[in-house]
Write a protein that holds these residues in place. Structure first.
Motif, PDB file in Angstrom:
ATOM      1  N   ASN A   1       0.703  -1.010  -0.327  1.00  0.00           N
ATOM      2  CA  ASN A   1       0.062  -0.034  -0.106  1.00  0.00           C
ATOM      3  C   ASN A   1       0.893   1.099   0.044  1.00  0.00           C
ATOM      4  O   ASN A   1       1.908   1.239   0.698  1.00  0.00           O
ATOM      5  N   GLY A   2       0.497   2.308  -0.847  1.00  0.00           N
ATOM      6  CA  GLY A   2       1.206   3.456  -0.641  1.00  0.00           C
ATOM      7  C   GLY A   2       0.276   4.512  -1.374  1.00  0.00           C
ATOM      8  O   GLY A   2      -0.475   4.474  -1.830  1.00  0.00           O
ATOM      9  N   LEU A   3       1.189   5.786  -1.659  1.00  0.00           N
ATOM     10  CA  LEU A   3       0.384   6.856  -2.166  1.00  0.00           C
ATOM     11  C   LEU A   3       1.511   7.244  -3.373  1.00  0.00           C
ATOM     12  O   LEU A   3       2.698   7.178  -3.131  1.00  0.00           O
ATOM     13  N   ARG A  23      -8.180   2.999   3.811  1.00  0.00           N
ATOM     14  CA  ARG A  23      -9.259   1.585   4.015  1.00  0.00           C
ATOM     15  C   ARG A  23      -9.257   0.851   2.984  1.00  0.00           C
ATOM     16  O   ARG A  23      -9.427   1.103   1.804  1.00  0.00           O
ATOM     17  N   SER A  24      -9.219  -0.463   3.500  1.00  0.00           N
ATOM     18  CA  SER A  24      -9.154  -1.429   2.362  1.00  0.00           C
ATOM     19  C   SER A  24     -10.673  -1.666   1.767  1.00  0.00           C
ATOM     20  O   SER A  24     -11.813  -1.259   2.502  1.00  0.00           O
ATOM     21  N   GLU A  30      -7.785  -6.977   5.492  1.00  0.00           N
ATOM     22  CA  GLU A  30      -7.103  -5.608   5.924  1.00  0.00           C
ATOM     23  C   GLU A  30      -5.767  -5.409   5.554  1.00  0.00           C
ATOM     24  O   GLU A  30      -5.040  -6.089   5.718  1.00  0.00           O
ATOM     25  N   ALA A  31      -5.453  -4.103   5.238  1.00  0.00           N
ATOM     26  CA  ALA A  31      -4.144  -3.500   4.874  1.00  0.00           C
ATOM     27  C   ALA A  31      -3.331  -3.565   6.022  1.00  0.00           C
ATOM     28  O   ALA A  31      -3.728  -3.120   6.891  1.00  0.00           O
ATOM     29  N   PRO A  32      -1.991  -4.208   5.940  1.00  0.00           N
ATOM     30  CA  PRO A  32      -1.071  -4.049   6.982  1.00  0.00           C
ATOM     31  C   PRO A  32      -0.784  -2.624   7.435  1.00  0.00           C
ATOM     32  O   PRO A  32      -0.351  -2.460   8.667  1.00  0.00           O
ATOM     33  N   VAL A  33      -0.714  -1.770   6.315  1.00  0.00           N
ATOM     34  CA  VAL A  33      -0.555  -0.385   6.697  1.00  0.00           C
ATOM     35  C   VAL A  33      -1.544   0.433   6.307  1.00  0.00           C
ATOM     36  O   VAL A  33      -2.021   0.264   5.273  1.00  0.00           O
ATOM     37  N   SER A  34      -2.055   1.109   7.566  1.00  0.00           N
ATOM     38  CA  SER A  34      -3.314   1.825   7.239  1.00  0.00           C
ATOM     39  C   SER A  34      -3.359   3.294   7.090  1.00  0.00           C
ATOM     40  O   SER A  34      -4.197   3.908   6.700  1.00  0.00           O
ATOM     41  N   MET A  79     -17.630   9.418  -2.843  1.00  0.00           N
ATOM     42  CA  MET A  79     -18.322   9.482  -1.674  1.00  0.00           C
ATOM     43  C   MET A  79     -17.659   9.203  -0.356  1.00  0.00           C
ATOM     44  O   MET A  79     -16.715   8.302  -0.441  1.00  0.00           O
ATOM     45  N   THR A  80     -17.753   9.705   0.603  1.00  0.00           N
ATOM     46  CA  THR A  80     -16.898   9.349   1.685  1.00  0.00           C
ATOM     47  C   THR A  80     -17.654   8.220   2.436  1.00  0.00           C
ATOM     48  O   THR A  80     -18.766   7.764   2.199  1.00  0.00           O
TER      49      THR A  80
END
Length: 388
Positions: A1-3, A23-24, A30-34, A79-80
């Motif tokens: 996961n990253g940006l 958020r997954s 579930e992602a290990p790094v949130s 959408m949030t």
């Protein structure tokens, strides 16, 4: 996961890094790094508010890969999570929409239909006459649900799994003895044996159609009903000076303790099994269950008919799944089989009552898990079986 930054767009450095929570998707693990820190961002010009070419000017937005232009992007309103949860309507679980929906419960209509099939096939009219005959029939209809429970329990204890279901002479004597019905004058063990044999004899001149099951040394359901009426008349009409209907009523009252546990078992099992959790579990393993049913059915099914699971095949399947334990020994497999079966009105000229369809197979497996008495929910016990 990253940006990452969007290629080709201008960027800006933030005065100080911001923490962005990822958020997954619900269907993913579930992602290990949130949470990730971001110090540089891409800049997108959403246009002037109110203009036709700037539909996202007043909206939260999300940047997506453009499927029509490799390497390109497009922007859509976002959408949030809070908005998503407000709009997402979770339908309440209902039995009618579950995998169990086709199950046929033993309601008054079905019980009456079964009793109306059994009663005319008995020879009770040979020894109870006139108004007493009709009144006795009404008593049997009133207690027919308890009768079915007693019959199933006795039939399960009388079969090896390969034989046809019926009540053996030994088991019939045992249930009467356990209820304190036998005495030293009118209902001795030898008298019970004689009444058992009399109930097993098919009346001459009756319907000449052959029964769906071969005659054996056990009592079919209608014969067991006749047997109990014979016992009631012998035991109570003389010793207690009762009429035949009152004698049958008294017998069912005396048999109530032996009948109580099977009745409670079935009700509690269905209450625990017909739930959202078990429905989801069965759907999750639906392919596996169909394969297991297919590989353990058809051995005793007539050619051209839909394969069904016999009690023997069901017992073998439980053995392969290592279901048997101290609380649920192998000899209880026929009882789990019968707990999983629906009630069929006709047990004389149809074999539907003797083999399981797929839905009944699922219920039988659930009944086996229920009877194992492990310290866990029925869902957990059933999942343990399915994961073997």
């Amino acid at each position: 996961n990253g940006l990452g930054l969007v290629p080709g767009l201008p960027t800006a450095t933030l005065p100080k890094p911001v923490q962005i929570k990822l958020r997954s998707a619900e269907e993913l693990a579930e992602a290990p790094v949130s949470t990730i820190a971001a110090s540089e961002v891409s800049i997108i010009d959403l246009g002037r508010p109110g203009s036709e070419d700037a539909p996202c000017a007043h909206s939260r937005t999300v940047v997506l890969d453009d499927p029509n232009r490799p390497g390109g992007i497009y922007v859509v309103p976002r959408m949030t999570q809070a908005e998503h949860l407000r709009k997402k309507k979770v339908k309440a679980w209902s039995f009618s929409q579950s995998i169990f929906a086709a199950w046929r419960f033993e309601d008054e209509q079905l019980l009456a239909s079964a009793c109306n099939k059994d009663w005319p096939a008995t020879k009770v009219g040979k020894f109870i006459k006139g108004n007493d005959y009709e009144r006795t029939a009404l008593v049997c209809r009133k207690h027919y649900e308890s009768f079915v429970r007693i019959y199933r329990r006795c039939a399960a204890q009388s079969t090896s799994g390969a034989s046809t279901f019926g009540v053996s002479m030994t088991v019939a004597s045992d249930v009467l003895s356990a209820a304190g019905v036998m005495d030293d004058a009118y209902c001795r063990p030898s008298d019970v044996d004689t009444m058992f044999i009399a109930a097993r004899v098919r009346e001459k001149g009756a319907d000449k159609r052959p029964f769906s099951v071969k005659a054996s040394d056990t009592l079919l359901r209608f014969q067991f009903l006749e047997f109990l009426v014979r016992v009631a008349v012998a035991r109570y009409t003389k010793s207690e000076d009762m009429s035949p209907p009152d004698a049958v009523q008294r017998l069912f009252e005396d048999l109530r303790p032996p009948a109580h546990r099977p009745s409670t078992d079935l009700q509690e099992f269905q209450k625990a099994f017909h739930t959202e959790a078990c429905d989801k579990l069965v759907r999750k393993h639906e392919t596996l269950l169909k394969c297991v049913f297919s590989s353990h059915s058809g051995r005793y099914t007539k050619p051209g008919l839909e394969p069904q699971t016999s009690c023997k095949e069901f017992e073998e399947m439980l053995g392969e799944a290592e279901v048997f334990n101290e609380a649920f020994p192998q000899r209880e497999a026929p009882y789990a089989f019968l707990m999983g079966m629906q009630l069929y009105a006709d047990e004389l000229y149809s074999l539907d009552f003797a083999t399981m369809a797929h839905l009944e197979f699922i219920h039988g497996l659930g009944a086996a898990a229920f009877l194992s008495l492990q310290e866990a929910s029925l869902e957990e016990k059933l999942e343990n079986i399915l994961n073997v």
